[in-house]
Design an enzyme around this catalytic site. Structure first.
Site, mmCIF file in Angstrom:
data_model
loop_
_atom_site.group_PDB
_atom_site.id
_atom_site.type_symbol
_atom_site.label_atom_id
_atom_site.label_comp_id
_atom_site.label_asym_id
_atom_site.label_seq_id
_atom_site.Cartn_x
_atom_site.Cartn_y
_atom_site.Cartn_z
ATOM 1 N N ASP A 11 0.861 -1.174 0.000
ATOM 2 C CA ASP A 11 0.000 0.000 0.000
ATOM 3 C C ASP A 11 0.905 1.233 0.000
ATOM 4 O O ASP A 11 2.106 1.138 0.311
ATOM 5 C CB ASP A 11 -0.883 -0.051 1.253
ATOM 6 N N ASP A 13 -0.305 5.043 0.952
ATOM 7 C CA ASP A 13 -0.598 6.039 1.988
ATOM 8 C C ASP A 13 -0.584 5.438 3.381
ATOM 9 O O ASP A 13 -1.365 4.538 3.700
ATOM 10 C CB ASP A 13 -1.961 6.686 1.717
#
Length: 244
Positions: A11, A13
């Site tokens: 991922d 953020d």
């Protein structure tokens, strides 16, 4: 010793990036603000709203220009200080690295190029798209799932083309990472975040981390034969155990 093959998925953020690029803009006083944003996050965890619908409300609230977003927030974003070395290690060992994100592709691409230069071109970014006109931000979803970008689909597709002995790693921090957590062989969850809460509730094994330096050490230990993955035949989940 046989070579260990890995594919790394992460991922962006709050995981690879120390900041959540979306929340920086969503929490701005001209946008939704942190209090209303947290209410939506609690509703996601309580399953009273889908992740996609909540995120749609958040992005609809953003009222900054593209230039303001960068000048006031995004230019100051930092990636995890351990990631560049880990990425170099993956490059040396020919382990593909893929970013799977609920964020907006052009934002991620610009930040990654800033920190990694030409090396960023070797990292595939699977994310939503976006369109910014004046002070209106429109998120363009990658798919029709409840996540907007079902991260598990990227892992499933990659698995079809990988050798059977390839170890799939996923690194995440939040609710949008749940589907991918169920498709990887080894899950890293950033400490103190929602993914840790979810995995603890659901008894999904994970390795908590505070820096990609820790992920680097675990992967290197597996590559060097100091440890191995042990799979639970009942649940299908794996854990790292030391070799004798």
């Amino acid at each position: 010793m046989a070579k260990v093959n890995f594919q790394v998925f992460t991922d962006f953020d709050g995981t690879l990036s120390l900041d959540d690029t979306g929340l920086l803009l969503i929490d701005d006083h001209r946008s939704l603000g942190p209090e209303k944003r947290r209410q939506l996050e609690h509703a996601i965890l309580d399953e009273t709203i889908t992740y996609r619908d909540a995120l749609q409300k958040m992005w609809d609230s953003v009222h900054l220009t593209w230039e303001e977003a960068w000048t006031e927030y995004l230019d100051n974003c930092q990636v995890d200080p351990g990631f560049p070395d880990f990425n170099d290690y993956c490059r040396e060992n020919k382990f593909p690295v893929t970013i799977i994100s609920s964020g907006i592709h052009p934002v991620l691409e610009k930040i990654m190029t800033k920190f990694l230069g030409e090396k960023a071109k070797d990292i595939d970014i699977v994310a939503n798209n976006g369109d910014v006109k004046d002070r209106t931000w429109k998120i363009i979803w990658r798919d029709d799932s409840i996540y907007g970008n079902d991260k598990s689909k990227t892992l499933i597709k990659a698995r079809e083309n990988a050798s059977p002995d390839t170890i799939f790693i996923f690194c995440g921090d939040g609710v949008s990472d749940i589907s991918a957590a169920n498709e990887c062989d080894l899950l890293f969850a950033r400490n103190g975040k929602d993914l840790v809460t979810f995995c603890t509730r659901q008894n999904i094994p994970f390795i908590g981390f505070d820096s990609f330096d820790e992920i680097h050490l675990v992967v290197k230990g597996l590559v060097d034969g100091k440890s191995r993955l042990e799979r639970d035949p009942t649940t299908g989940y794996s854990k790292v155990v030391p070799n004798a």
